[in-house]
Design a protein around this motif. Structure first.
Motif, mmCIF file in Angstrom:
data_model
loop_
_atom_site.group_PDB
_atom_site.id
_atom_site.type_symbol
_atom_site.label_atom_id
_atom_site.label_comp_id
_atom_site.label_asym_id
_atom_site.label_seq_id
_atom_site.Cartn_x
_atom_site.Cartn_y
_atom_site.Cartn_z
ATOM 1 N N GLU A 169 22.816 -33.082 11.932
ATOM 2 C CA GLU A 169 21.560 -33.711 12.413
ATOM 3 C C GLU A 169 21.620 -34.215 13.766
ATOM 4 O O GLU A 169 22.749 -35.071 13.815
ATOM 5 C CB GLU A 169 20.870 -34.636 11.175
ATOM 6 C CG GLU A 169 22.044 -36.002 11.003
ATOM 7 C CD GLU A 169 21.082 -37.091 10.079
ATOM 8 O OE1 GLU A 169 20.165 -37.043 9.735
ATOM 9 O OE2 GLU A 169 22.077 -37.917 9.520
ATOM 10 N N TRP A 170 20.647 -34.476 14.376
ATOM 11 C CA TRP A 170 20.862 -35.030 15.652
ATOM 12 C C TRP A 170 20.616 -36.659 15.428
ATOM 13 O O TRP A 170 20.046 -37.136 14.856
ATOM 14 C CB TRP A 170 19.897 -34.590 16.791
ATOM 15 C CG TRP A 170 18.283 -34.879 16.659
ATOM 16 C CD1 TRP A 170 17.529 -34.336 15.886
ATOM 17 C CD2 TRP A 170 17.779 -35.821 17.293
ATOM 18 N NE1 TRP A 170 16.164 -35.113 15.762
ATOM 19 C CE2 TRP A 170 16.513 -36.031 16.969
ATOM 20 C CE3 TRP A 170 18.173 -36.831 18.200
ATOM 21 C CZ2 TRP A 170 15.468 -36.973 17.378
ATOM 22 C CZ3 TRP A 170 17.276 -37.644 18.657
ATOM 23 C CH2 TRP A 170 16.150 -37.831 18.369
ATOM 24 N N TYR B 127 16.747 -40.464 23.854
ATOM 25 C CA TYR B 127 15.675 -40.111 22.600
ATOM 26 C C TYR B 127 16.646 -40.666 21.292
ATOM 27 O O TYR B 127 17.823 -40.534 21.262
ATOM 28 C CB TYR B 127 15.480 -38.665 22.415
ATOM 29 C CG TYR B 127 14.859 -38.348 23.824
ATOM 30 C CD1 TYR B 127 15.648 -37.460 24.785
ATOM 31 C CD2 TYR B 127 13.321 -38.387 23.857
ATOM 32 C CE1 TYR B 127 14.904 -37.386 26.003
ATOM 33 C CE2 TYR B 127 12.783 -37.847 25.181
ATOM 34 C CZ TYR B 127 13.575 -37.611 25.873
ATOM 35 O OH TYR B 127 12.962 -37.128 27.254
ATOM 36 N N HIS C 26 12.653 -25.197 18.593
ATOM 37 C CA HIS C 26 11.848 -25.156 17.201
ATOM 38 C C HIS C 26 11.672 -26.774 16.622
ATOM 39 O O HIS C 26 12.227 -27.214 15.795
ATOM 40 C CB HIS C 26 12.889 -24.632 16.419
ATOM 41 C CG HIS C 26 13.084 -23.150 16.484
ATOM 42 N ND1 HIS C 26 13.977 -22.581 17.657
ATOM 43 C CD2 HIS C 26 12.288 -21.860 16.486
ATOM 44 C CE1 HIS C 26 13.864 -21.322 17.763
ATOM 45 N NE2 HIS C 26 12.908 -20.901 16.901
ATOM 46 N N ASN C 27 11.249 -27.576 17.602
ATOM 47 C CA ASN C 27 10.669 -28.847 17.436
ATOM 48 C C ASN C 27 11.708 -29.825 16.993
ATOM 49 O O ASN C 27 11.684 -30.833 16.125
ATOM 50 C CB ASN C 27 9.753 -28.976 16.271
ATOM 51 C CG ASN C 27 8.496 -28.220 16.839
ATOM 52 O OD1 ASN C 27 7.821 -28.416 17.908
ATOM 53 N ND2 ASN C 27 7.651 -27.364 15.692
ATOM 54 N N SER C 28 13.103 -29.422 17.581
ATOM 55 C CA SER C 28 14.216 -30.391 17.346
ATOM 56 C C SER C 28 15.307 -30.282 18.390
ATOM 57 O O SER C 28 15.331 -29.276 19.038
ATOM 58 C CB SER C 28 14.707 -30.168 15.872
ATOM 59 O OG SER C 28 15.928 -31.207 15.481
ATOM 60 N N TRP C 29 16.022 -31.178 18.395
ATOM 61 C CA TRP C 29 17.229 -31.381 19.588
ATOM 62 C C TRP C 29 18.344 -30.637 18.819
ATOM 63 O O TRP C 29 18.586 -30.534 17.585
ATOM 64 C CB TRP C 29 17.786 -32.684 19.745
ATOM 65 C CG TRP C 29 16.716 -33.532 20.680
ATOM 66 C CD1 TRP C 29 15.856 -34.392 20.300
ATOM 67 C CD2 TRP C 29 16.495 -33.163 22.049
ATOM 68 N NE1 TRP C 29 15.236 -34.809 21.474
ATOM 69 C CE2 TRP C 29 15.373 -34.249 22.452
ATOM 70 C CE3 TRP C 29 16.896 -32.262 22.872
ATOM 71 C CZ2 TRP C 29 15.008 -34.151 23.574
ATOM 72 C CZ3 TRP C 29 16.572 -32.589 24.334
ATOM 73 C CH2 TRP C 29 15.718 -33.393 24.577
ATOM 74 N N ARG C 30 18.859 -29.519 19.291
ATOM 75 C CA ARG C 30 19.960 -28.682 18.836
ATOM 76 C C ARG C 30 21.071 -28.462 19.776
ATOM 77 O O ARG C 30 21.012 -28.486 20.992
ATOM 78 C CB ARG C 30 19.312 -27.086 18.505
ATOM 79 C CG ARG C 30 18.069 -27.475 17.680
ATOM 80 C CD ARG C 30 17.696 -26.029 17.274
ATOM 81 N NE ARG C 30 16.570 -26.148 16.480
ATOM 82 C CZ ARG C 30 16.182 -26.433 14.898
ATOM 83 N NH1 ARG C 30 17.596 -26.474 14.466
ATOM 84 N NH2 ARG C 30 15.086 -26.414 14.454
ATOM 85 N N PHE D 267 25.353 -35.734 17.342
ATOM 86 C CA PHE D 267 25.073 -35.144 16.022
ATOM 87 C C PHE D 267 25.899 -35.866 14.969
ATOM 88 O O PHE D 267 27.057 -36.189 15.256
ATOM 89 C CB PHE D 267 24.988 -33.719 15.882
ATOM 90 C CG PHE D 267 24.001 -33.187 16.990
ATOM 91 C CD1 PHE D 267 24.260 -33.063 18.403
ATOM 92 C CD2 PHE D 267 22.858 -32.427 16.720
ATOM 93 C CE1 PHE D 267 23.490 -32.414 19.437
ATOM 94 C CE2 PHE D 267 21.955 -32.046 17.634
ATOM 95 C CZ PHE D 267 22.200 -31.983 18.887
ATOM 96 N N ALA E 158 16.874 -40.670 16.753
ATOM 97 C CA ALA E 158 16.350 -40.156 15.496
ATOM 98 C C ALA E 158 15.919 -41.503 14.681
ATOM 99 O O ALA E 158 16.361 -42.721 15.123
ATOM 100 C CB ALA E 158 17.349 -39.557 14.691
ATOM 101 N N TRP F 118 15.951 -28.718 23.448
ATOM 102 C CA TRP F 118 15.210 -28.822 22.574
ATOM 103 C C TRP F 118 14.428 -27.501 22.104
ATOM 104 O O TRP F 118 14.217 -26.538 22.982
ATOM 105 C CB TRP F 118 13.868 -29.726 23.162
ATOM 106 C CG TRP F 118 12.590 -29.851 22.327
ATOM 107 C CD1 TRP F 118 11.695 -29.251 22.346
ATOM 108 C CD2 TRP F 118 12.354 -30.678 21.205
ATOM 109 N NE1 TRP F 118 10.798 -29.540 21.494
ATOM 110 C CE2 TRP F 118 11.140 -30.611 20.643
ATOM 111 C CE3 TRP F 118 13.311 -31.773 20.585
ATOM 112 C CZ2 TRP F 118 10.755 -31.224 19.861
ATOM 113 C CZ3 TRP F 118 12.930 -32.824 19.714
ATOM 114 C CH2 TRP F 118 11.530 -32.358 19.097
ATOM 115 N N THR G 251 22.953 -30.109 24.608
ATOM 116 C CA THR G 251 21.628 -30.132 23.801
ATOM 117 C C THR G 251 20.475 -29.385 24.287
ATOM 118 O O THR G 251 19.999 -29.861 25.629
ATOM 119 C CB THR G 251 21.436 -31.609 22.983
ATOM 120 O OG1 THR G 251 22.821 -32.071 22.725
ATOM 121 C CG2 THR G 251 20.407 -31.626 22.298
#
Length: 122
Positions: free
Chosen positions: A46-47, A59, A103-107, A37, A61, A101, A99
């Motif tokens: 941001e990832w 994966y 809420h529709n994102s990598w966190r 990130f 961005a 997945w 990390t």
């Protein structure tokens, strides 16, 4: 608990390259994916890239596609981010984290470490 320590940042000119490292210690196994990130001044984390723990699927961005490559050394429990063709907009503090997945994102999971500063001059 696993500790992840980032290194390898620095200052490069536009078009330059850097390889970031993320060394894991403590718990010897990673139960989740591991991601890189970044946080630019005044912005949220941001990832950038994620590598899955079981099949090494990677994966990226959109900002990283074609320029960055994530990899890992299983024997030494080190994760890498090879960054090429760096741009001034890549300037940020880079962090690695376990990390997931959500809420529709990598966190990232847990607390952020110290990170490593990447500065790209124009």
């Amino acid at each position: 608990q696993v500790q992840l320590v980032e290194s390898g940042g620095g200052t490069v000119q536009t078009g330059g390259s850097l390889r970031l490292s993320c060394a894991a210690s403590g718990r010897t196994w990673i139960s989740y994916a591991v991601g890189w990130f970044r946080q630019a001044p005044g912005k949220e984390h941001e990832w950038v890239s994620v590598i899955h723990h079981d099949d090494d699927s990677a994966y990226y961005a959109d900002s990283a596609k074609g320029r960055f490559t994530i990899s890992r050394n299983n024997a030494e429990n080190i994760f890498y981010l090879q960054m090429m063709n760096l741009k001034p907009e890549d300037t940020a503090v880079y962090y690695c984290a376990e990390t997931t997945w959500s809420h529709n994102s990598w966190r990232g999971l847990g607390s952020w470490g110290q990170g490593t500063q990447v500065t790209v001059s124009s």
